[in-house]
Design an enzyme around this catalytic site. Structure first.
Site, PDB file in Angstrom:
ATOM      1  N   ASN A  49       0.869  -1.182   0.000  1.00 53.79           N
ATOM      2  CA  ASN A  49       0.000   0.000   0.000  1.00 53.79           C
ATOM      3  C   ASN A  49       0.900   1.225   0.000  1.00 53.79           C
ATOM      4  O   ASN A  49       1.507   1.556   1.005  1.00 53.79           O
ATOM      5  CB  ASN A  49      -0.890  -0.024   1.251  1.00 53.79           C
ATOM      6  CG  ASN A  49      -1.709   1.251   1.392  1.00 53.79           C
ATOM      7  OD1 ASN A  49      -1.783   2.062   0.456  1.00 53.79           O
ATOM      8  ND2 ASN A  49      -2.321   1.440   2.551  1.00 53.79           N
ATOM      9  N   TRP A  50       0.970   1.873  -1.144  1.00 54.38           N
ATOM     10  CA  TRP A  50       1.901   3.008  -1.280  1.00 54.38           C
ATOM     11  C   TRP A  50       1.392   4.277  -0.605  1.00 54.38           C
ATOM     12  O   TRP A  50       2.127   5.256  -0.496  1.00 54.38           O
ATOM     13  CB  TRP A  50       2.156   3.303  -2.771  1.00 54.38           C
ATOM     14  CG  TRP A  50       2.889   2.227  -3.492  1.00 54.38           C
ATOM     15  CD1 TRP A  50       3.323   1.032  -2.976  1.00 54.38           C
ATOM     16  CD2 TRP A  50       3.292   2.243  -4.873  1.00 54.38           C
ATOM     17  NE1 TRP A  50       3.965   0.305  -3.956  1.00 54.38           N
ATOM     18  CE2 TRP A  50       3.964   1.025  -5.127  1.00 54.38           C
ATOM     19  CE3 TRP A  50       3.144   3.164  -5.912  1.00 54.38           C
ATOM     20  CZ2 TRP A  50       4.487   0.709  -6.380  1.00 54.38           C
ATOM     21  CZ3 TRP A  50       3.668   2.849  -7.160  1.00 54.38           C
ATOM     22  CH2 TRP A  50       4.335   1.636  -7.398  1.00 54.38           C
ATOM     23  N   LYS A  51       0.139   4.288  -0.221  1.00 55.99           N
ATOM     24  CA  LYS A  51      -0.457   5.490   0.383  1.00 55.99           C
ATOM     25  C   LYS A  51      -0.239   6.682  -0.572  1.00 55.99           C
ATOM     26  O   LYS A  51      -0.298   6.504  -1.773  1.00 55.99           O
ATOM     27  CB  LYS A  51       0.096   5.710   1.788  1.00 55.99           C
ATOM     28  CG  LYS A  51      -0.017   4.421   2.628  1.00 55.99           C
ATOM     29  CD  LYS A  51       0.250   4.585   4.084  1.00 55.99           C
ATOM     30  CE  LYS A  51       0.086   3.235   4.777  1.00 55.99           C
ATOM     31  NZ  LYS A  51       0.194   3.316   6.222  1.00 55.99           N
ATOM     32  N   HIS A  84      -9.344   1.508   5.134  1.00 54.94           N
ATOM     33  CA  HIS A  84      -8.039   1.636   5.793  1.00 54.94           C
ATOM     34  C   HIS A  84      -8.173   2.567   7.002  1.00 54.94           C
ATOM     35  O   HIS A  84      -8.943   3.537   6.957  1.00 54.94           O
ATOM     36  CB  HIS A  84      -7.008   2.190   4.804  1.00 54.94           C
ATOM     37  CG  HIS A  84      -5.614   2.096   5.341  1.00 54.94           C
ATOM     38  ND1 HIS A  84      -5.110   3.017   6.223  1.00 54.94           N
ATOM     39  CD2 HIS A  84      -4.647   1.161   5.153  1.00 54.94           C
ATOM     40  CE1 HIS A  84      -3.873   2.661   6.548  1.00 54.94           C
ATOM     41  NE2 HIS A  84      -3.556   1.548   5.916  1.00 54.94           N
ATOM     42  N   GLU A 131      -6.400   4.871   8.083  1.00 47.26           N
ATOM     43  CA  GLU A 131      -6.146   6.295   7.809  1.00 47.26           C
ATOM     44  C   GLU A 131      -7.397   6.955   7.231  1.00 47.26           C
ATOM     45  O   GLU A 131      -7.676   8.127   7.494  1.00 47.26           O
ATOM     46  CB  GLU A 131      -4.946   6.441   6.861  1.00 47.26           C
ATOM     47  CG  GLU A 131      -3.645   6.205   7.614  1.00 47.26           C
ATOM     48  CD  GLU A 131      -2.526   5.597   6.798  1.00 47.26           C
ATOM     49  OE1 GLU A 131      -2.572   5.668   5.558  1.00 47.26           O
ATOM     50  OE2 GLU A 131      -1.597   5.025   7.410  1.00 47.26           O
ATOM     51  N   GLU A 165      -5.204  -4.796  10.546  1.00 45.19           N
ATOM     52  CA  GLU A 165      -4.155  -3.799  10.745  1.00 45.19           C
ATOM     53  C   GLU A 165      -4.394  -3.068  12.065  1.00 45.19           C
ATOM     54  O   GLU A 165      -5.179  -2.105  12.105  1.00 45.19           O
ATOM     55  CB  GLU A 165      -4.169  -2.778   9.605  1.00 45.19           C
ATOM     56  CG  GLU A 165      -3.909  -3.376   8.244  1.00 45.19           C
ATOM     57  CD  GLU A 165      -3.320  -2.353   7.269  1.00 45.19           C
ATOM     58  OE1 GLU A 165      -2.275  -2.656   6.694  1.00 45.19           O
ATOM     59  OE2 GLU A 165      -3.877  -1.251   7.128  1.00 45.19           O
ATOM     60  N   GLY A 175       2.812   2.301  10.790  1.00 41.71           N
ATOM     61  CA  GLY A 175       3.769   3.392  10.665  1.00 41.71           C
ATOM     62  C   GLY A 175       4.535   3.703  11.934  1.00 41.71           C
ATOM     63  O   GLY A 175       5.198   4.728  12.029  1.00 41.71           O
ATOM     64  N   SER A 235       3.670  -2.170  10.238  1.00 38.51           N
ATOM     65  CA  SER A 235       5.114  -2.280  10.462  1.00 38.51           C
ATOM     66  C   SER A 235       5.681  -3.636  10.045  1.00 38.51           C
ATOM     67  O   SER A 235       6.551  -4.192  10.723  1.00 38.51           O
ATOM     68  CB  SER A 235       5.457  -1.957  11.918  1.00 38.51           C
ATOM     69  OG  SER A 235       5.141  -0.609  12.202  1.00 38.51           O
ATOM     70  N   GLY A 265       3.090  -1.102   4.198  1.00 41.09           N
ATOM     71  CA  GLY A 265       3.127   0.321   3.883  1.00 41.09           C
ATOM     72  C   GLY A 265       4.542   0.751   3.534  1.00 41.09           C
ATOM     73  O   GLY A 265       5.050   0.500   2.438  1.00 41.09           O
ATOM     74  N   GLY A 266       5.217   1.393   4.483  1.00 36.63           N
ATOM     75  CA  GLY A 266       6.533   1.989   4.255  1.00 36.63           C
ATOM     76  C   GLY A 266       7.534   1.061   3.570  1.00 36.63           C
ATOM     77  O   GLY A 266       8.262   1.483   2.664  1.00 36.63           O
TER      78      GLY A 266
HETATM   79  P1  13P Z   1       3.292   0.438   7.583  1.00 39.78           P
HETATM   80  O1  13P Z   1       3.762  -0.868   6.978  1.00 39.78           O
HETATM   81  O2  13P Z   1       4.045   1.630   7.087  1.00 39.78           O
HETATM   82  O3  13P Z   1       3.222   0.329   9.083  1.00 39.78           O
HETATM   83  O4  13P Z   1       1.779   0.664   7.075  1.00 39.78           O
HETATM   84  C1  13P Z   1       0.893  -0.394   7.155  1.00 39.78           C
HETATM   85  C2  13P Z   1      -0.337  -0.052   6.396  1.00 39.78           C
HETATM   86  O5  13P Z   1      -1.059   0.855   6.756  1.00 39.78           O
HETATM   87  C3  13P Z   1      -0.635  -0.827   5.188  1.00 39.78           C
HETATM   88  O6  13P Z   1      -1.910  -0.569   4.721  1.00 39.78           O
END
Ligand code: 13P
Length: 255
Positions: free
Chosen positions: A9-11, A95, A97, A167, A173, A213, A234-235
């Site tokens: 997930n590149w956000k 999600h 966020e 999640e 994050g 994470s 994510g990251g």
């Molecule tokens: P991180 O891997 O950066 O913690 O993010 C997880 C995420 O929100 C994937 O959708």
């Protein structure tokens, strides 16, 4: 057997140019992988570019959100049928966020899930508790409520195509992943929910991803759990080498 899914997930990262540069690096690295599915979820503006570059590859495309209607006066929204036309197979829905920052509720998540399914997209439905809820030992109750409400009016035929991503909000994050045991406990609970709500066959086939994470150094332990069928990253999905290592979890030669 549930074929694992590793989704990035590149956000809000990587416009079209960076998307091409990333895929030029990633695709040769993962082209021989068949026993697990690789998915990337770029921002809307990069989807078409990504879809073109992904032609002939096994890597699948996901959007990060969608509206529930296919067309209409909904300024700023993108519809499920448009995403399908753009080349998406999956769409991330609910999600944390979006729930925390953009006012998504279980009700709007439910509408989006129904809209995505009706259009033929596979929703990656995100659920998870926040830190206060975990500390108060409400995790399983929160997750159950999110599932029940997000899946209202979703029939078994549709539910069996769905992917769930657990999640925990406190792990996203932060660099602090849920431990493998903590994640497994919730994943097992989610599978039981599908058995109660639908049936055992569906519960056994549904894929439940863990997100929060996920990194090169914890993916093997997480993926060794019986009810963890993949990860939503994510990251660590933003750099091709790091993402490749995550995709190659538990491979004997992975460094
Ligand atoms: P991180 O891997 O950066 O913690 O993010 C997880 C995420 O929100 C994937 O959708």
């Amino acid at each position: 057997m549930r074929r694992p899914i590793i989704a990035g997930n590149w956000k809000m990262h990587k416009g079209p140019d960076e998307t091409i540069a990333f895929l030029d690096e990633l695709l040769p690295r993962v082209s021989n992988i068949e026993d697990r599915e690789v998915v990337i979820a770029p921002p809307f503006v990069s989807l078409i570019t990504a879809a073109r570059r992904l032609r002939g590859s096994r890597v699948k495309l996901s959007a990060q959100n969608c509206h529930w209607e296919n067309r209409g006066a909904f300024t700023g929204e993108v519809s499920p049928s448009m995403l399908l036309e753009a080349g998406c197979t999956y769409v991330i829905i609910g999600h944390s966020e979006r729930r925390q920052l953009f006012g998504e509720t279980n009700q709007s998540v439910n509408r989006r899930v129904l809209g995505a399914l009706a259009a033929g997209l596979i929703p990656i439905l995100c659920i998870g508790e926040n830190l206060e809820e975990r500390k108060a030992k409400h995790t399983l109750a929160v997750v159950e409520r999110q599932l029940r409400k997000s899946l209202e009016d979703v029939e078994a035929d549709d539910a069996e195509t769905l992917v769930v991503a657990y999640e925990p909000v406190w792990a996203i994050g932060t660099g602090i992943s849920a431990s493998a045991e903590q994640a497994q406990e919730v994943h097992f609970f989610i599978r039981q929910f599908f058995e109660k709500q639908y049936n055992k066959t569906l519960a056994n086939s549904i894929k439940i991803l863990y997100g929060g994470s996920v990194k090169e150094d914890n993916v093997d332990e997480l993926m060794a759990q019986p009810d963890i069928d993949g990860t939503l990253v994510g990251g660590a999905s933003l750099k091709a080498a790091e993402f490749e290592r995550i995709v190659r979890f538990m491979e004997p030669n992975a460094s």
